[in-house]
Motif scaffolding. Sequence first.
Motif, PDB file in Angstrom:
ATOM      1  N   ALA A 174      -2.942  79.270  99.504  1.00  0.00           N
ATOM      2  CA  ALA A 174      -2.198  80.170  98.618  1.00  0.00           C
ATOM      3  C   ALA A 174      -2.872  80.322  97.267  1.00  0.00           C
ATOM      4  O   ALA A 174      -2.919  81.411  96.701  1.00  0.00           O
ATOM      5  CB  ALA A 174      -0.776  79.648  98.421  1.00  0.00           C
ATOM      6  N   THR A 175      -3.372  79.215  96.731  1.00  0.00           N
ATOM      7  CA  THR A 175      -3.878  79.255  95.355  1.00  0.00           C
ATOM      8  C   THR A 175      -4.941  78.192  95.154  1.00  0.00           C
ATOM      9  O   THR A 175      -4.966  77.165  95.844  1.00  0.00           O
ATOM     10  CB  THR A 175      -2.719  79.051  94.355  1.00  0.00           C
ATOM     11  N   ILE A 176      -5.822  78.451  94.214  1.00  0.00           N
ATOM     12  CA  ILE A 176      -6.799  77.451  93.775  1.00  0.00           C
ATOM     13  C   ILE A 176      -6.528  77.206  92.298  1.00  0.00           C
ATOM     14  O   ILE A 176      -6.696  78.103  91.468  1.00  0.00           O
ATOM     15  CB  ILE A 176      -8.248  77.930  93.985  1.00  0.00           C
ATOM     16  N   VAL A 177      -6.069  76.002  91.982  1.00  0.00           N
ATOM     17  CA  VAL A 177      -5.703  75.661  90.607  1.00  0.00           C
ATOM     18  C   VAL A 177      -6.828  74.829  89.999  1.00  0.00           C
ATOM     19  O   VAL A 177      -7.102  73.721  90.463  1.00  0.00           O
ATOM     20  CB  VAL A 177      -4.379  74.845  90.586  1.00  0.00           C
ATOM     21  N   TYR A 178      -7.456  75.361  88.987  1.00  0.00           N
ATOM     22  CA  TYR A 178      -8.534  74.620  88.332  1.00  0.00           C
ATOM     23  C   TYR A 178      -7.926  73.644  87.328  1.00  0.00           C
ATOM     24  O   TYR A 178      -7.105  74.027  86.494  1.00  0.00           O
ATOM     25  CB  TYR A 178      -9.533  75.579  87.680  1.00  0.00           C
TER      26      TYR A 178
END
Length: 560
Positions: A174-178
């Motif tokens: 769903a998402t790539i959180v840095y």
Amino acid sequence: MAVDPRKQTSLHCLYYWAEQAPDRVYLTQPYADGRVEDITWKQAADQVSRMAAHLNSLQLPESSNIGILGKNSAHWILADLAIWAAGHVSVPLYPTLNGDTAVYVLEHSETRLLFLGKLDGTADGWNDIKGHIPEDLPIISLPMSPRDDTPKWLEIIKSQEPAEPKLPDPDKLATIVYTSGSTGRPKGVMHSFRTMISVADGLQQLFPVSSDERMLSYLPLAHVAERAAVETQSLYYGFHLYFANSLDTFQEDLQRARPTLFFSVPRLWMKFYLGVNAKLPPKKQKLLFSLPVVSSLVKKKVLRQLGLDHCRAALTGAAPLSAEIVNWYRNLGLELLEVYGMSENFGYSHANRPGQARAGSVGMANPGVEHRIAENGEVEVKSPGQMLGYYKNEEKTKEDLTEDGFLRTGDMGEIDRDGTLRITGRVKDIFKTSKGKYVVPVPIENRFNHPKAEVVCVAGANQPQPCLMVLLSEEARDELETGADRGALEQELAEELDAVNAECEAHEKVAFVVVVREPWTMENGMLTPTMKIKRNVIEDYYNRKMDEWFSQKRKVVWEF
């Protein structure tokens, strides 16, 4: 644990509430010109469906990574949802990034398109970032974007017919959180829709949350804490979400929202506390709080002025908050609960329970979470919110996960017989004095609680003893600039130092307090976007002055 099948992902939740409560307001957005916009569930779903149709028309590769850069706003969340509705992956960027780090995230994530939101170059990194955005990167401007030469969200949804949304498989990326990066380059933490929704599913087993709640969104949505505690919860439970316009209007925004649930970080809880102390000194508080009838009235007034008089529960996380400050809020009548989590488990790890809170601890493991202490004292956690891994970094993924699937948190801790976890420091924060003795800074920092000290940092690697650097509150700095008695404050800081040292082992005793001149901020790189201190940056900055400070042989050293 059982997620409602009608609400398997955040996107499922949007369309569920659009059907169940179409005319109920979901998002309230204030603007700089004083205008306030309400967006209902039906309107939110319609905008998301139209933008998804536009994204489909661009014929991006399947599951493309799409960036979102901007301060919190209603359309930040709508952009997140539109990315998912078009079958893509969202990549949030902190609005306070510098240009170099922003371009690193865009390039490392192979971002194909950027939603550009609320930025103005004040209290954000836009002035630096704008020169680093690749010229060939397509941009769509959300309301309050600093660019007016790109396609605009509002214009696109006016002309675009809505698409049938692609409701995702819960196990899909769903998402790539840095990570906010207290050290080194940020890592891209990959989360599925299932890991994201686990926080809402778990909360319903701990605390009664309903569609009648109100929350204010103001901490960075690019961080999992706000994404989990605010975005995901509001979508799952269907409650009203408000946004802050600016720092200057924060109290007004808070009064508008009258939140029933409130999430903040220690730096801001400390600011609220210091603000109350500036208007109502601790000695006067002690007197008023000791008078039965007056006490109740004064406490209610304080909470009302903070905008928290409707708050059923408040959360604090992302960094330690001293037990003394937690108890101060609880004495006011605010159910302040410390919680604990990481980007790598979408913030779903530990929490204090209402009515069972233990100040100084982060509570017990959440439903479905396992925890243990490794031989080196490190906390290891296995959570339903656990990441899929680090994006394009299999080696680091293997390094941070044990063979049996526990996350190595990097935090040191202790678990008591009741299963309550207390964080005692960071594994990497420990340093050695010149005498070869190890010092753990966090417990010492937590004990230093002068009412005019906003944030502190214990340092002193390779020195005879540790020292403590303190940033005074803005109110205290203003008082000194206008002629307040510096000698009196110095005496108070020295007394606080003595009180801290009375509880320290001999090798931990703090040699002196340094009152620093320059504020520690996100803009100068000394705080992360979640307002944790970047210890390595602070230590590097002040290291050249250490020998001089030690040579002064004073209890309190003034940098100005």
